[in-house]
Design a protein around this motif. Structure first.
Motif, PDB file in Angstrom:
ATOM      1  N   PHE A 205      56.676  -0.462   5.183  1.00 55.14           N
ATOM      2  CA  PHE A 205      56.163   0.335   4.070  1.00 55.14           C
ATOM      3  C   PHE A 205      57.106   1.500   3.795  1.00 55.14           C
ATOM      4  CE2 PHE A 205      52.584  -1.611   6.187  1.00 55.14           C
ATOM      5  CZ  PHE A 205      51.851  -2.135   5.138  1.00 55.14           C
ATOM      6  N   GLU A 206      57.432   1.704   2.520  1.00 60.70           N
ATOM      7  CA  GLU A 206      58.271   2.839   2.156  1.00 60.70           C
ATOM      8  C   GLU A 206      57.513   4.148   2.392  1.00 60.70           C
ATOM      9  OE1 GLU A 206      60.529   4.511  -1.784  1.00 60.70           O
ATOM     10  OE2 GLU A 206      60.334   2.356  -1.524  1.00 60.70           O
ATOM     11  N   ILE A 207      56.272   4.188   1.930  1.00 58.82           N
ATOM     12  CA  ILE A 207      55.378   5.311   2.204  1.00 58.82           C
ATOM     13  C   ILE A 207      54.035   4.739   2.645  1.00 58.82           C
ATOM     14  CG2 ILE A 207      56.501   6.919   0.620  1.00 58.82           C
ATOM     15  CD1 ILE A 207      54.206   6.470  -1.335  1.00 58.82           C
ATOM     16  N   PHE A 208      53.280   5.538   3.344  1.00 61.92           N
ATOM     17  CA  PHE A 208      51.984   5.060   3.840  1.00 61.92           C
ATOM     18  C   PHE A 208      51.053   6.250   4.007  1.00 61.92           C
ATOM     19  CE2 PHE A 208      55.125   5.550   7.161  1.00 61.92           C
ATOM     20  CZ  PHE A 208      54.535   6.471   8.004  1.00 61.92           C
ATOM     21  N   GLY A 209      49.775   5.939   4.059  1.00 62.47           N
ATOM     22  CA  GLY A 209      48.746   6.945   4.250  1.00 62.47           C
ATOM     23  C   GLY A 209      47.692   6.431   5.210  1.00 62.47           C
ATOM     24  N   PRO A 210      46.592   7.151   5.324  1.00 59.51           N
ATOM     25  CA  PRO A 210      45.535   6.754   6.252  1.00 59.51           C
ATOM     26  C   PRO A 210      45.007   5.343   6.020  1.00 59.51           C
ATOM     27  CG  PRO A 210      45.133   8.973   5.461  1.00 59.51           C
ATOM     28  CD  PRO A 210      46.284   8.437   4.669  1.00 59.51           C
ATOM     29  N   ALA A 211      44.900   4.925   4.772  1.00 58.07           N
ATOM     30  CA  ALA A 211      44.335   3.599   4.495  1.00 58.07           C
ATOM     31  C   ALA A 211      45.194   2.485   5.096  1.00 58.07           C
ATOM     32  CB  ALA A 211      44.176   3.392   2.994  1.00 58.07           C
ATOM     33  N   ILE A 212      46.498   2.627   5.021  1.00 52.74           N
ATOM     34  CA  ILE A 212      47.383   1.608   5.596  1.00 52.74           C
ATOM     35  C   ILE A 212      47.270   1.610   7.111  1.00 52.74           C
ATOM     36  CG2 ILE A 212      49.803   0.956   5.934  1.00 52.74           C
ATOM     37  CD1 ILE A 212      50.239   1.726   2.986  1.00 52.74           C
ATOM     38  N   VAL A 213      47.218   2.792   7.705  1.00 44.98           N
ATOM     39  CA  VAL A 213      47.057   2.880   9.164  1.00 44.98           C
ATOM     40  C   VAL A 213      45.722   2.256   9.569  1.00 44.98           C
ATOM     41  CG1 VAL A 213      46.844   4.449  11.132  1.00 44.98           C
ATOM     42  CG2 VAL A 213      48.573   4.874   9.375  1.00 44.98           C
ATOM     43  N   GLN A 214      44.668   2.530   8.822  1.00 51.34           N
ATOM     44  CA  GLN A 214      43.367   1.924   9.111  1.00 51.34           C
ATOM     45  C   GLN A 214      43.456   0.404   9.084  1.00 51.34           C
ATOM     46  OE1 GLN A 214      41.239   4.539   6.059  1.00 51.34           O
ATOM     47  NE2 GLN A 214      39.578   3.907   7.415  1.00 51.34           N
ATOM     48  N   ARG A 215      44.120  -0.119   8.071  1.00 51.31           N
ATOM     49  CA  ARG A 215      44.194  -1.560   7.891  1.00 51.31           C
ATOM     50  C   ARG A 215      44.997  -2.235   9.007  1.00 51.31           C
ATOM     51  NH1 ARG A 215      47.340  -3.002   3.038  1.00 51.31           N
ATOM     52  NH2 ARG A 215      46.354  -1.080   2.401  1.00 51.31           N
ATOM     53  N   ILE A 216      46.168  -1.692   9.341  1.00 49.74           N
ATOM     54  CA  ILE A 216      47.005  -2.398  10.313  1.00 49.74           C
ATOM     55  C   ILE A 216      46.627  -2.098  11.757  1.00 49.74           C
ATOM     56  CG2 ILE A 216      48.933  -2.655   8.716  1.00 49.74           C
ATOM     57  CD1 ILE A 216      50.365  -0.415  10.122  1.00 49.74           C
ATOM     58  N   ALA A 217      46.005  -0.931  12.007  1.00 51.28           N
ATOM     59  CA  ALA A 217      45.651  -0.581  13.386  1.00 51.28           C
ATOM     60  C   ALA A 217      44.166  -0.774  13.674  1.00 51.28           C
ATOM     61  CB  ALA A 217      46.035   0.866  13.667  1.00 51.28           C
ATOM     62  N   HIS A 218      43.392  -1.092  12.647  1.00 53.64           N
ATOM     63  CA  HIS A 218      41.936  -1.255  12.786  1.00 53.64           C
ATOM     64  C   HIS A 218      41.288   0.025  13.319  1.00 53.64           C
ATOM     65  CE1 HIS A 218      42.522  -5.461  11.920  1.00 53.64           C
ATOM     66  NE2 HIS A 218      43.440  -5.501  12.863  1.00 53.64           N
ATOM     67  N   PHE A 219      41.752   1.169  12.777  1.00 54.48           N
ATOM     68  CA  PHE A 219      41.194   2.469  13.120  1.00 54.48           C
ATOM     69  C   PHE A 219      40.218   2.893  12.031  1.00 54.48           C
ATOM     70  CE2 PHE A 219      45.323   4.114  15.357  1.00 54.48           C
ATOM     71  CZ  PHE A 219      45.039   3.347  16.459  1.00 54.48           C
ATOM     72  N   GLY A 220      39.300   3.766  12.379  1.00 55.46           N
ATOM     73  CA  GLY A 220      38.481   4.432  11.389  1.00 55.46           C
ATOM     74  C   GLY A 220      39.307   5.509  10.708  1.00 55.46           C
ATOM     75  N   TYR A 221      38.771   6.083   9.639  1.00 54.73           N
ATOM     76  CA  TYR A 221      39.519   7.080   8.867  1.00 54.73           C
ATOM     77  C   TYR A 221      39.920   8.273   9.723  1.00 54.73           C
ATOM     78  CZ  TYR A 221      40.845  10.448   5.336  1.00 54.73           C
ATOM     79  OH  TYR A 221      41.540  11.377   4.597  1.00 54.73           O
ATOM     80  N   ASP A 222      38.989   8.836  10.474  1.00 54.46           N
ATOM     81  CA  ASP A 222      39.293  10.028  11.272  1.00 54.46           C
ATOM     82  C   ASP A 222      40.387   9.759  12.294  1.00 54.46           C
ATOM     83  OD1 ASP A 222      37.437  11.548   9.897  1.00 54.46           O
ATOM     84  OD2 ASP A 222      35.856  11.251  11.385  1.00 54.46           O
TER      85      ASP A 222
END
Length: 61
Positions: A13-30
């Motif tokens: 990903f060129e840029i990323f935010g919390p939503a991408i981290v949530q999706r690939i790491a299966h984390f909640g938003y916090d």
């Protein structure tokens, strides 16, 4: 998910935010936001021009 694996997956990903981290790491938003904050404090990611977005630093690659 370990930081090294997360950073490796974020390379696609060129840029990323919390939503991408949530999706690939299966984390909640916090947890995604906390992880991004921690990675930024370690200088592995840096803020992008867009609000709430980051990019990988050369140190992370």
């Amino acid at each position: 998910m370990e930081d090294a694996e997360l950073l490796q997956r974020l390379e696609g990903f060129e840029i990323f935010g919390p939503a991408i981290v949530q999706r690939i790491a299966h984390f909640g938003y916090d947890k995604a936001v906390d992880t991004l904050s921690r990675l930024q404090s370690q200088k592995l990611i840096s803020p992008a021009a867009e609000p709430n977005k980051w990019t990988l630093t050369s140190k992370a690659m």
